[in-house]
Design an enzyme around this catalytic site. Structure first.
Site, PDB file in Angstrom:
ATOM      1  N   HIS A 158       0.802  -1.235   0.000  1.00 19.85           N
ATOM      2  CA  HIS A 158       0.000   0.000   0.000  1.00 19.85           C
ATOM      3  C   HIS A 158       0.830   1.278   0.000  1.00 19.85           C
ATOM      4  CE1 HIS A 158       0.932  -0.144   4.293  1.00 19.85           C
ATOM      5  NE2 HIS A 158       0.749   1.157   4.268  1.00 19.85           N
TER       6      HIS A 158
HETATM    7  C1  UD1 Z   1      -1.719   5.237   6.438  1.00 20.88           C
HETATM    8  C2  UD1 Z   1      -0.383   5.700   7.016  1.00 20.88           C
HETATM    9  C3  UD1 Z   1       0.667   4.629   6.804  1.00 20.88           C
HETATM   10  C4  UD1 Z   1       0.207   3.271   7.283  1.00 20.88           C
HETATM   11  C5  UD1 Z   1      -1.123   2.945   6.624  1.00 20.88           C
HETATM   12  C6  UD1 Z   1      -1.657   1.594   7.074  1.00 20.88           C
HETATM   13  C7  UD1 Z   1       0.122   8.124   6.955  1.00 20.88           C
HETATM   14  C8  UD1 Z   1       0.891   9.156   6.249  1.00 20.88           C
HETATM   15  N1  UD1 Z   1       0.092   6.918   6.367  1.00 20.88           N
HETATM   16  O1  UD1 Z   1      -1.567   5.155   5.039  1.00 20.88           O
HETATM   17  O2  UD1 Z   1       1.838   4.992   7.523  1.00 20.88           O
HETATM   18  O3  UD1 Z   1       1.169   2.287   6.974  1.00 20.88           O
HETATM   19  O4  UD1 Z   1      -2.049   3.974   6.976  1.00 20.88           O
HETATM   20  O5  UD1 Z   1      -2.939   1.351   6.603  1.00 20.88           O
HETATM   21  O6  UD1 Z   1      -0.429   8.397   8.006  1.00 20.88           O
HETATM   22  N2  UD1 Z   1      -9.208   4.872   3.233  1.00 20.88           N
HETATM   23  C9  UD1 Z   1     -10.365   4.127   3.305  1.00 20.88           C
HETATM   24  N3  UD1 Z   1     -10.786   3.758   4.549  1.00 20.88           N
HETATM   25  C10 UD1 Z   1     -10.110   4.089   5.679  1.00 20.88           C
HETATM   26  C11 UD1 Z   1      -8.946   4.853   5.569  1.00 20.88           C
HETATM   27  C12 UD1 Z   1      -8.494   5.226   4.335  1.00 20.88           C
HETATM   28  O7  UD1 Z   1     -11.000   3.817   2.321  1.00 20.88           O
HETATM   29  O8  UD1 Z   1     -10.546   3.714   6.783  1.00 20.88           O
HETATM   30  C13 UD1 Z   1      -8.753   5.312   1.908  1.00 20.88           C
HETATM   31  C14 UD1 Z   1      -8.639   6.827   1.850  1.00 20.88           C
HETATM   32  O9  UD1 Z   1      -9.788   7.357   1.337  1.00 20.88           O
HETATM   33  C15 UD1 Z   1      -7.456   7.042   0.957  1.00 20.88           C
HETATM   34  C16 UD1 Z   1      -6.615   5.786   1.117  1.00 20.88           C
HETATM   35  O10 UD1 Z   1      -7.433   4.812   1.727  1.00 20.88           O
HETATM   36  O11 UD1 Z   1      -7.842   7.128  -0.375  1.00 20.88           O
HETATM   37  C17 UD1 Z   1      -5.386   6.032   1.906  1.00 20.88           C
HETATM   38  O12 UD1 Z   1      -5.665   6.396   3.259  1.00 20.88           O
HETATM   39  P1  UD1 Z   1      -4.656   7.304   4.088  1.00 20.88           P
HETATM   40  O13 UD1 Z   1      -5.102   7.399   5.492  1.00 20.88           O
HETATM   41  O14 UD1 Z   1      -4.395   8.543   3.341  1.00 20.88           O
HETATM   42  O15 UD1 Z   1      -3.265   6.580   4.045  1.00 20.88           O
HETATM   43  P2  UD1 Z   1      -2.840   5.065   4.085  1.00 20.88           P
HETATM   44  O16 UD1 Z   1      -2.308   4.701   2.732  1.00 20.88           O
HETATM   45  O17 UD1 Z   1      -3.892   4.199   4.686  1.00 20.88           O
END
Ligand code: UD1
Length: 386
Positions: free
Chosen positions: A225
């Site tokens: 991811h």
């Molecule tokens: C975040 C952390 C990363 C960790 C990862 C584990 C930061 C900078 N990054 O990255 O260190 O390894 O989590 O999962 O804090 N989304 C959903 N549902 C959710 C949360 C997110 O659908 O519950 C989607 C969001 O809309 C977004 C994507 O997933 O498009 C990424 O989510 P985001 O929180 O930005 O970062 P992660 O890649 O999850």
């Protein structure tokens, strides 16, 4: 002695296993009747909000319901970080804890640290006259030396602003010392995430996940991811091709992170995976199911931070599809291979592991299930007494 009031921040999936250990250790300190009583306030920022990335971890790990949920949700880094800061400031002013505990390296970690470092409690502050909380970073000092990684920025800033730095591995001392951090701030305590793993391993082994998804006895578990691997087609496509190649030798089980699923859809790479009978795509899994799969895997392929450590603790061979790792002990002592993202290197390393020549590894010092206990003991000594 006065009560010690601490506040812990949980934001995203990798935080929850760490917070679980701290919560447990506080509970057993209080149950033992030891002085001082610790009042523990849990704040969930809501950075991760999906049932599958958040709620189910609280239930399985027995983490108390958060006292406060900031419900920030998704956004760009600036939006997410700023929104957490705006919503966290009034909470901190209202609760005035003696110590603020932040874990890991996600946006929630740095956002709450920044707020706490500039806060001034109204009136005379806490009972002990404190005008801001002691900032405590759990899992401090890790460095990938790659500032294109958002987590690296979060780590550097959080460490620079923290008063107490709890460390998981020796390299952290070197990293922090070279950044001018005083030795007195650092304490080697071990790994709270491994505390949680060891506590739940026997329960995880009872999970029926392999039967439920008809997973064969030998399989490779995949997670991916990191933005650098999934956010562009140029990065993602060769890795997917490489996974397809590996799936000719061993079936793959791939729980897909929402960021990765979005990318696979956007780049039209999902159908080729879905149609491959040797690749099982799943939604993100609950903790116990995932731990079950980790513990029994022949091989793990990942770009995660935490999974490098978990495979080392479980002595399962792991290929880290990244150019760097902030957790070098997993390579020098553990079962981790840092291959980079070059498909040829990933393939040859996978071949070596699948032919039974993978590293057995050793368990790093202090990864013994007692990091949470050590943290609470230090907090009592350093914060309650100050
Ligand atoms: C975040 C952390 C990363 C960790 C990862 C584990 C930061 C900078 N990054 O990255 O260190 O390894 O989590 O999962 O804090 N989304 C959903 N549902 C959710 C949360 C997110 O659908 O519950 C989607 C969001 O809309 C977004 C994507 O997933 O498009 C990424 O989510 P985001 O929180 O930005 O970062 P992660 O890649 O999850």
């Amino acid at each position: 002695m006065n009560n010690l009031k601490i506040m812990t921040i949980a934001g995203a999936r990798p935080n929850f296993m760490k917070v679980a250990s701290i919560s447990e250790a506080v509970k057993s300190h209080n149950n033992s009747g030891a002085d001082p009583y610790i009042e523990h306030i849990l704040v969930h920022t809501g950075q991760h909000y999906d049932e599958k990335l958040s709620q189910c971890f609280f239930q399985e790990l027995g983490i108390p319901e958060p006292d406060i949920n900031l419900e920030v949700g998704s956004g760009s880094h600036a939006q997410q970080t700023a929104e957490i800061m705006k919503r966290f400031e009034p909470v901190l002013l209202n609760e005035q804890p003696d110590a603020l505990i932040v874990v890991g390296d996600v946006n929630s970690t740095v956002a709450c640290t920044l707020v706490a470092s500039k806060i001034i409690y109204p009136d005379s502050g806490t009972e002990s006259g404190r005008i801001r909380p002691v900032i405590v970073h759990v899992e401090a000092g890790l460095r990938s030396f790659d500032k294109d990684m958002p987590e690296e920025i979060n780590r550097i800033l959080t460490d620079a602003l923290s008063d107490i730095l709890f460390l998981t591995e020796e390299d952290a001392v070197k990293n922090l010392t070279s950044e001018g951090v005083a030795t007195e701030k650092m304490v080697m305590v071990g790994n709270v995430m491994i505390d949680t793993l060891l506590r739940h391993l026997s329960m995880a082994k009872k999970s029926d996940v392999r039967r439920r998804f008809k997973i064969p006895s030998s399989y490779a578990l995949v997670t991916m991811h990191r933005p650098s691997n999934v956010d562009t087609r140029e990065a993602l496509k060769p890795l997917i091709d490489c996974l397809i190649e590996i799936s000719k030798s061993v079936p793959l089980v791939f729980p897909v992170h929402p960021r990765t699923r979005n990318a696979l859809e956007r780049f039209e790479l999902l159908p080729v995976l879905e149609q491959n009978s040797n690749i099982l795509l799943l939604d993100p899994l609950p903790y116990l199911d995932f731990l079950n799969l980790l513990a029994s895997a022949t091989l793990v392929l990942t770009d995660s931070g935490g999974i490098q450590e978990e495979t080392t603790a479980l002595q399962v061979p792991c290929i880290t599809m990244r150019e760097n790792t902030e957790r070098p002990v997993t390579v020098t002592l553990g079962t981790n291979y840092l291959t980079g993202t070059d498909p040829a290197t990933i393939l040859s390393t996978a071949g070596k592991i699948l032919s039974g020549q993978g590293k057995k590894g050793a368990i790093p010092p202090y990864w013994d299930g007692k990091a949470g206990e050590r943290i609470v003991k230090e907090l009592v000594e350093r914060v309650a007494a100050s």
